[in-house]
Write an enzyme that holds these catalytic residues in place. Structure first.
Site, PDB file in Angstrom:
ATOM      1  N   GLY A  42       0.829  -1.222   0.000  1.00  0.00           N
ATOM      2  CA  GLY A  42       0.000   0.000   0.000  1.00  0.00           C
ATOM      3  C   GLY A  42       0.850   1.253   0.000  1.00  0.00           C
ATOM      4  CB  SER A  63      -8.413  -5.810  -0.815  1.00  0.00           C
ATOM      5  OG  SER A  63      -7.819  -5.071   0.255  1.00  0.00           O
ATOM      6  CG  ASN A  64      -7.271   0.347  -1.596  1.00  0.00           C
ATOM      7  OD1 ASN A  64      -7.499   0.643  -2.780  1.00  0.00           O
ATOM      8  ND2 ASN A  64      -7.174   1.242  -0.645  1.00  0.00           N
ATOM      9  CE  LYS A 123      -5.877   4.826   2.277  1.00  0.00           C
ATOM     10  NZ  LYS A 123      -4.873   5.862   2.196  1.00  0.00           N
ATOM     11  CB  SER A 132      -5.667   7.768  11.927  1.00  0.00           C
ATOM     12  OG  SER A 132      -6.278   8.944  11.430  1.00  0.00           O
ATOM     13  CE1 TYR A 176      -9.361   6.472   9.390  1.00  0.00           C
ATOM     14  CE2 TYR A 176      -8.894   4.240   8.654  1.00  0.00           C
ATOM     15  CZ  TYR A 176      -8.456   5.512   9.008  1.00  0.00           C
ATOM     16  OH  TYR A 176      -7.112   5.802   8.981  1.00  0.00           O
ATOM     17  CE  LYS A 217      -6.310   3.071  11.177  1.00  0.00           C
ATOM     18  NZ  LYS A 217      -5.307   2.041  10.852  1.00  0.00           N
ATOM     19  N   GLY A 246     -18.836  14.098   8.321  1.00  0.00           N
ATOM     20  CA  GLY A 246     -17.758  13.457   9.091  1.00  0.00           C
ATOM     21  C   GLY A 246     -16.450  14.226   9.067  1.00  0.00           C
TER      22      GLY A 246
HETATM   23  C1  WQD Z   1      -8.650  16.200   3.528  1.00  0.00           C
HETATM   24  C2  WQD Z   1      -9.437  17.476   3.326  1.00  0.00           C
HETATM   25  C3  WQD Z   1     -11.770  17.161   2.860  1.00  0.00           C
HETATM   26  C4  WQD Z   1     -11.283  15.221  -1.012  1.00  0.00           C
HETATM   27  C5  WQD Z   1      -8.683  10.790   6.217  1.00  0.00           C
HETATM   28  C6  WQD Z   1      -8.570   9.911   7.432  1.00  0.00           C
HETATM   29  C7  WQD Z   1      -7.125   9.793   7.852  1.00  0.00           C
HETATM   30  C8  WQD Z   1      -6.339   9.286   6.703  1.00  0.00           C
HETATM   31  C9  WQD Z   1      -6.456  10.273   5.542  1.00  0.00           C
HETATM   32  C10 WQD Z   1      -6.003   7.019   6.086  1.00  0.00           C
HETATM   33  C11 WQD Z   1     -10.811  17.440   3.994  1.00  0.00           C
HETATM   34  C12 WQD Z   1     -11.055  17.794   1.678  1.00  0.00           C
HETATM   35  C13 WQD Z   1     -11.008  15.830   0.203  1.00  0.00           C
HETATM   36  C14 WQD Z   1     -11.943  15.960  -2.032  1.00  0.00           C
HETATM   37  C15 WQD Z   1     -11.991  17.875  -0.587  1.00  0.00           C
HETATM   38  N1  WQD Z   1      -6.823   8.014   6.342  1.00  0.00           N
HETATM   39  N2  WQD Z   1     -11.358  17.131   0.398  1.00  0.00           N
HETATM   40  N3  WQD Z   1     -12.261  17.271  -1.776  1.00  0.00           N
HETATM   41  O1  WQD Z   1     -10.459  13.104   5.715  1.00  0.00           O
HETATM   42  O2  WQD Z   1      -8.509  14.574   6.465  1.00  0.00           O
HETATM   43  O3  WQD Z   1      -8.300  12.094   6.567  1.00  0.00           O
HETATM   44  O4  WQD Z   1      -7.852  10.327   5.186  1.00  0.00           O
HETATM   45  O5  WQD Z   1      -4.826   6.955   6.180  1.00  0.00           O
HETATM   46  O6  WQD Z   1      -7.030   8.875   8.910  1.00  0.00           O
HETATM   47  O7  WQD Z   1      -9.275  10.510   8.494  1.00  0.00           O
HETATM   48  O8  WQD Z   1      -8.309  13.221   4.371  1.00  0.00           O
HETATM   49  O9  WQD Z   1      -7.747  13.711   2.022  1.00  0.00           O
HETATM   50  O10 WQD Z   1     -10.053  12.778   2.554  1.00  0.00           O
HETATM   51  O11 WQD Z   1      -9.520  15.123   3.172  1.00  0.00           O
HETATM   52  O12 WQD Z   1     -12.303  19.051  -0.362  1.00  0.00           O
HETATM   53  O13 WQD Z   1     -12.221  15.457  -3.158  1.00  0.00           O
HETATM   54  O14 WQD Z   1      -9.670  17.633   1.941  1.00  0.00           O
HETATM   55  O15 WQD Z   1     -13.038  17.780   3.060  1.00  0.00           O
HETATM   56  O16 WQD Z   1     -11.097  18.729   4.519  1.00  0.00           O
HETATM   57  P1  WQD Z   1      -8.999  13.338   5.808  1.00  0.00           P
HETATM   58  P2  WQD Z   1      -8.920  13.653   2.939  1.00  0.00           P
END
Ligand code: WQD
Length: 344
Positions: free
Chosen positions: A12, A36-37, A87, A127, A152, A156, A300
């Site tokens: 990954g 799987s991913n 994840k 995380s 998710y 954790k 979320g």
């Molecule tokens: C970041 C910001 C979105 C996509 C999660 C998990 C964390 C880790 C990383 C696994 C947010 C914004 C996103 C898009 C957007 N998981 N966004 N448009 O949610 O902070 O963290 O993923 O390792 O544990 O909690 O990451 O990259 O999804 O979002 O505006 O198309 O970007 O709203 O503010 P996140 P993210």
């Protein structure tokens, strides 16, 4: 060899970068991944970078018999880095049982087998999600763990408790729990990087795929938050920096540098960057104008969270080094390489 390390989920994004840094540090690496991913191409990429092909076996950590066979075959493993997990925050809301089953059982299997095969150390991939919406930023390890915003995030939190309870029960196990903030970027060689299956859930791959014309337009989920420009704020950390922290954590356990049997570290830069700031930086660094629009908030999402990295810097002895500019440039270089190879 400094030691033999099992990396679960090692094909990954973070696992593959960590495998590279482990090999660079002189560790022998065994990777298991159910693919799987992820893809076995990442194993080829690791070999192209280090010149050493890690042992790879396609295996699901929920397969207890398969794990036993693995540990029978590969004796003398000194530590495990456990990345393997589902994840995607959004997907976990739709399929909670898949997340609880996969993410909890895989860890429980490993913890059950470790004493039987004299494996004393485990680094767990956690995380910053466990903090929920911080009361204040930057956030350190003493901040309260709040009710998770998603299944998710809850897995954790529960995983961390499972580790603590297992160690407290007297099991011959030590653990370092690493709470990642937002890992982004790619290895500077562009031989490995983030390659999500299907439509990216995370921001950076969606940005680079939009810039490449694979996605029509990036949706920015909300600009009405209580932040300087209204968009969410995160602590974006270079994936190679993050990978190096795992080597430091393993060294710390193998060299018995701490009497604590469970330690927790926040892995972040300490800098909060907004989504819109990140987009502007990407455009500046790559010269590519990004097609995006502001849409409604994503369920979320945390409004703002960034790390207080003091403990990681001064106790663990690790500091994030790469700049946001260089990190975004590495993500773009990886996307260009994927196009060059005809992968996407
Ligand atoms: C970041 C910001 C979105 C996509 C999660 C998990 C964390 C880790 C990383 C696994 C947010 C914004 C996103 C898009 C957007 N998981 N966004 N448009 O949610 O902070 O963290 O993923 O390792 O544990 O909690 O990451 O990259 O999804 O979002 O505006 O198309 O970007 O709203 O503010 P996140 P993210």
């Amino acid at each position: 060899m400094k030691g033999k390390i099992l990396v679960t989920g090692g094909a990954g994004f973070i696992g593959s970068h960590t495998a590279v840094e482990l090999q660079n540090a002189g560790y022998e690496v065994i990777i298991i991944d159910d693919l799987s991913n992820s893809s076995e191409d990442m194993i080829d990429g690791i070999e192209r970078i280090t010149g050493k092909r890690p042992v790879f076996e396609k295996l699901d950590c929920n397969d207890m018999e398969g794990l036993k066979k693995l540990f029978e075959t590969h004796k003398g493993i000194n530590g495990i880095i456990h990345f393997a997990a589902s994840k995607a925050v959004g997907e976990s809301v739709q399929k909670p049982l898949l997340y609880y089953k996969n993410n909890l059982l895989s860890l429980i299997n490993l913890l059950e087998l470790m004493p039987q095969y004299n494996i004393p150390n485990i680094v767990f991939s956690s995380s910053c999600t466990v903090y929920g919406e911080p009361d204040k930023n930057p956030i350190d390890e003493t901040a309260p763990v709040k009710p998770a915003e998603s299944p998710y995030g809850n897995t954790k939190q529960i995983n961390e408790e499972i580790i603590r309870d297992t160690v407290k029960s007297g099991a011959p196990i030590k653990s370092i729990i690493l709470r990642y903030f937002n890992p982004i970027g790619a290895h500077p060689s562009a031989e490995i990087g983030e390659l999500p299956n299907g439509v990216p859930q995370n921001l950076i791959p969606y940005i680079t795929q939009t810039a490449m014309g694979i996605r029509e337009q990036l949706s920015v989920f909300g600009d009405d938050y209580n932040t300087p420009d209204g968009s969410c704020v995160r602590d974006f950390i270079n994936v190679v920096d993050l990978a190096k922290a795992h080597v430091v954590a393993l060294d710390r356990m193998l060299e018995n540098k701490s009497d604590d049997k469970v330690e927790i570290f926040n892995l972040g830069t300490g800098n909060g960057v907004s989504v819109l700031q990140l987009i502007n930086t990407f455009e500046k660094v790559t010269g590519v104008k990004l097609n995006y629009k502001i849409v409604g908030r994503r369920a979320g999402d945390i409004e703002k969270i960034w790390a207080e990295p003091y403990k990681a810097n001064h106790v663990l002895g690790w500091t994030a080094k790469e700049s946001l500019d260089d990190t975004l440039a590495s993500a773009w270089k990886w996307q260009l390489k994927l196009r060059e190879k005809g992968i996407m």
